[in-house]
Each structure stands twice: as C-alpha cells, then as structure tokens.
Design a protein around this motif. Sequence first.
Motif, PDB file in Angstrom:
ATOM      1  N   HIS A 163      54.344  16.162  47.666  1.00 52.32           N
ATOM      2  CA  HIS A 163      55.783  15.884  46.672  1.00 52.32           C
ATOM      3  C   HIS A 163      56.032  17.562  46.147  1.00 52.32           C
ATOM      4  N   SER A 164      55.740  18.636  47.589  1.00 47.55           N
ATOM      5  CA  SER A 164      55.814  19.870  47.551  1.00 47.55           C
ATOM      6  C   SER A 164      57.227  19.712  46.307  1.00 47.55           C
ATOM      7  N   ASP A 165      58.186  19.874  46.738  1.00 47.92           N
ATOM      8  CA  ASP A 165      59.361  20.048  45.433  1.00 47.92           C
ATOM      9  C   ASP A 165      59.438  19.588  44.025  1.00 47.92           C
ATOM     10  N   LEU A 166      57.801  19.047  43.105  1.00 48.04           N
ATOM     11  CA  LEU A 166      57.892  19.025  41.732  1.00 48.04           C
ATOM     12  C   LEU A 166      56.544  19.978  41.415  1.00 48.04           C
ATOM     13  N   ALA A 167      56.244  20.147  42.703  1.00 41.72           N
ATOM     14  CA  ALA A 167      54.969  20.761  42.130  1.00 41.72           C
ATOM     15  C   ALA A 167      55.739  21.933  42.470  1.00 41.72           C
ATOM     16  N   TRP A 168      56.303  22.935  43.155  1.00 41.25           N
ATOM     17  CA  TRP A 168      57.214  23.764  42.311  1.00 41.25           C
ATOM     18  C   TRP A 168      58.028  23.822  41.452  1.00 41.25           C
ATOM     19  N   ILE A 169      58.139  23.022  41.291  1.00 41.37           N
ATOM     20  CA  ILE A 169      59.212  23.048  40.106  1.00 41.37           C
ATOM     21  C   ILE A 169      57.435  22.828  38.087  1.00 41.37           C
ATOM     22  N   SER A 170      56.656  22.658  38.925  1.00 48.11           N
ATOM     23  CA  SER A 170      55.291  22.791  37.734  1.00 48.11           C
ATOM     24  C   SER A 170      54.632  23.938  37.920  1.00 48.11           C
ATOM     25  N   GLY A 171      55.153  24.725  39.256  1.00 51.72           N
ATOM     26  CA  GLY A 171      54.203  25.702  38.763  1.00 51.72           C
ATOM     27  C   GLY A 171      55.807  26.591  38.248  1.00 51.72           C
ATOM     28  N   ASP A 172      56.753  26.941  39.121  1.00 52.02           N
ATOM     29  CA  ASP A 172      57.681  27.930  38.061  1.00 52.02           C
ATOM     30  C   ASP A 172      57.986  27.158  37.112  1.00 52.02           C
ATOM     31  N   ARG A 173      57.497  26.625  36.240  1.00 54.07           N
ATOM     32  CA  ARG A 173      58.540  26.091  34.877  1.00 54.07           C
ATOM     33  C   ARG A 173      56.797  26.853  34.199  1.00 54.07           C
ATOM     34  N   SER A 174      55.316  26.672  34.861  1.00 53.34           N
ATOM     35  CA  SER A 174      54.043  27.476  34.216  1.00 53.34           C
ATOM     36  C   SER A 174      54.466  29.189  34.087  1.00 53.34           C
ATOM     37  N   ARG A 175      54.815  29.391  35.030  1.00 55.73           N
ATOM     38  CA  ARG A 175      55.261  31.135  35.183  1.00 55.73           C
ATOM     39  C   ARG A 175      56.386  30.631  33.989  1.00 55.73           C
TER      40      ARG A 175
END
Length: 396
Positions: free
Chosen positions: A176-188
């Motif tokens: 689920h690369s879409d949710l992974a990217w949201i999680s990574g950007d939320r971390s940022r």
Amino acid sequence: MDESNPTPPIGERVRAARRATGMNIGTLAGLIGKSKGWMSMVENGHIALDKRSDIAAIADVLQVSADTLLGEPADDIPARLPSVNLVALREVLHEYAVDDPPDVPVRPLEQTAADLARLDDQLRRTDYESMMRTLPRVLSELHAGAHLAEPHRSEALRQLITACGLAVIVMRHFGHSDLAWISGDRSRQAAAELGDPVWSAAAAYQRAHARSSANRSRALLATPRVADELEPHIGDDPFAHQVHGMLRLSAALANQVSGNHNEAQRQAAEAADLAARFEEPDDPQAWELFGVSNVGVWRTMLAVEAGDAGEAMRISDQVDTSALASKNRKAALAMDRFRALHQLGRDKLAGRELQKAEKLSPAQVRYSPMVREAVRDMAAVKDPVLRGVAWRMGVI
C-alpha cells in the motif's frame, strides 16, 4: 491478460506504457543504454526486470511512475496473499493532520510510549494483525497530543514520528504505497512542528522509503544531502549516530538507483565504518536496527542491484543473522540472496532462500515486486518449493 494471473508481469506493463507513448522499442532501448534485443526479451518476459536502476530508467524515459511499472499497490488476492484490516488506519491518515487533530482524549504519554514499544516488537515478529488493533488508536492520540502544553507537546511529536515510521514499514510490506507515503509525509509534518534537526532527519529517512526506490523520489535522492546536514548536530547522541548511519545507507541506495555505483559504494562504506565504531555492533534497540549486521543486509541488496551476484553472496555469507533482532531484516537478506542466486542461475538454491524468507515475513515476500518479477522469470522451474511460493504469490 490471463484472468488466472491477475497481476501482469513488469515486462507487459513496460510494453503497454511504451506503446501508449508511441515510442518504438529500439528508441526506448537506446535511451536507457540497452540493446533492442534485451528490451524485447524484457517485454516478452524472457528476462526478469528485477533491478531498481533499470526500472527507474525505463520509468523516466516513458514518463510514468515506477509504481505503474511495478503494479503497486499490489493486487489483492485474498486466497493467497496475507492481508490486514486497514479501515481504521486509513481513516486516521485520511481524516486527520498535525494541524487538524481528532477530538480524542490523550492518555499519559508514558502509556503511548509503552504501546509504541509493543508495536515495534510486533513489527519485528511480523505480527501485523496485533499492530492494526493498536496503531490507529495510538496515531489518533498522538495527533491530538501534538497540541498539548510543553514539554508534553514535544514528546507527543517525537512519538508521532515513531508511529508514522512503523506505519510506513507495514504499508510497504503490504504493497500500500499510497498509505505509506501519507504516513511518511505525516512524519515530516510532525518533525517540522518539533523543529529538532535529528528528528527531522529521522522523518526524512522514513519519507525516503515510503515509496519504492525505483521511483527515484525526491525524498530518496535528498538523503545524501540530509545526511551531510545532520553531521554537525550529532554530538554524542547514539540516536543521532544511528539516524546518520541509516541515512548513509539510504544515500548509497539513492546513488545506486541513479547509476552512480562508485558513490553508492562510498556511502555504504561510510555506513559500515560508522557501525563499526559502536561498542555493541548490533544493539537490538538501535534505531532501525542500525549496526554491523544490518549494514551487511543493505550491502547485499546494493550488490544485487549492481548486478554483482557473487559479491552479494560473499557479503551475505558474512552477516550474523542471529544478531538481526527482526524477522523483517532476516527476510530481506534471504530475499536478496534469492535474487543473487537466481542471477547466478542456481534456481533450486534460490527457491530455498525464498521459502526461508516467506516463513519469516510472508507479506514482505509476497508483495515484493522485485521478488515477484524474478519468480515469474523462474515459473517454468519444476522445483516444488519454488512453485509453492509462486502459487501463494499469485504468479501461477
């Protein structure tokens, strides 16, 4: 496409993307520095397209994302592929933000910290079902905790970065690369609120690995710069040293997928030197398990990506797998040994490595586009071990 094989090989997706642009096969081959014959064999499934650098180059020329060629998010084949219930996690990530938190009570942060420790242990044991029962609630609380008074606010933000990093890994493992990217950007976003250079670097690492490295995302390509910028802030902090080391490994990968093999080796050597300086070479509590053995796992992968299968096997033989305090990292090593052995034409031994990896971390193996492509290339092999894994991946 055969309905019994719902996920088309990468070669088929390359051909479809090429034809959509009107580009002929010879032009594509020339632009990526390959022969027309090689490109034809890739498109017809006679050669596995299982190196990130080749996928990235093709994606660049065809002006598509690498995810399009990889087929991510991976197809959901419930009868064969492991799955987790993502309803609650998706709701948190889609509905809330650091500056728009949920209206939920926040427990004492000692309790959320204890939850994060349990979640990390569950991740290392690949117990994803247990993680999904806890992670969404903790993420909700920490979004709200980012608005507490100091010093609780800063602690909540640090914990939110940690929680998002866990989410990135799980979502990547399940395709689920879409949710992974949201999680990574939320971390940022959380790191930007915190304003701590070390935690900002940690968040940058998480974001860099939220998408497949074959995409050559800006976040991944920025890791050499982020590592350089972190150095003046490291001091005597072990956590900072571990973040720096993982960023050096990421910088090596960024250079490898960009075709700069010499710089990739230099960055990996620097990471190895950093790991060797610790009194405990493989601290099980180290951030992202940075240590001598994990560096060996990364260097094995980099050698596979460079097409040097013999070197990959040499490096991997020296890794002390008993020192890797995570099934995920052990599985990653076995997956790259599988790819190296396949490159060497030793498919029976490769099948045994893949079976080992699958036992350690089923989702990580079965949703891996790199592994799936290599398995497709080996589909004609009659070895029952390999064919069993291939069936569970939905390849045959």
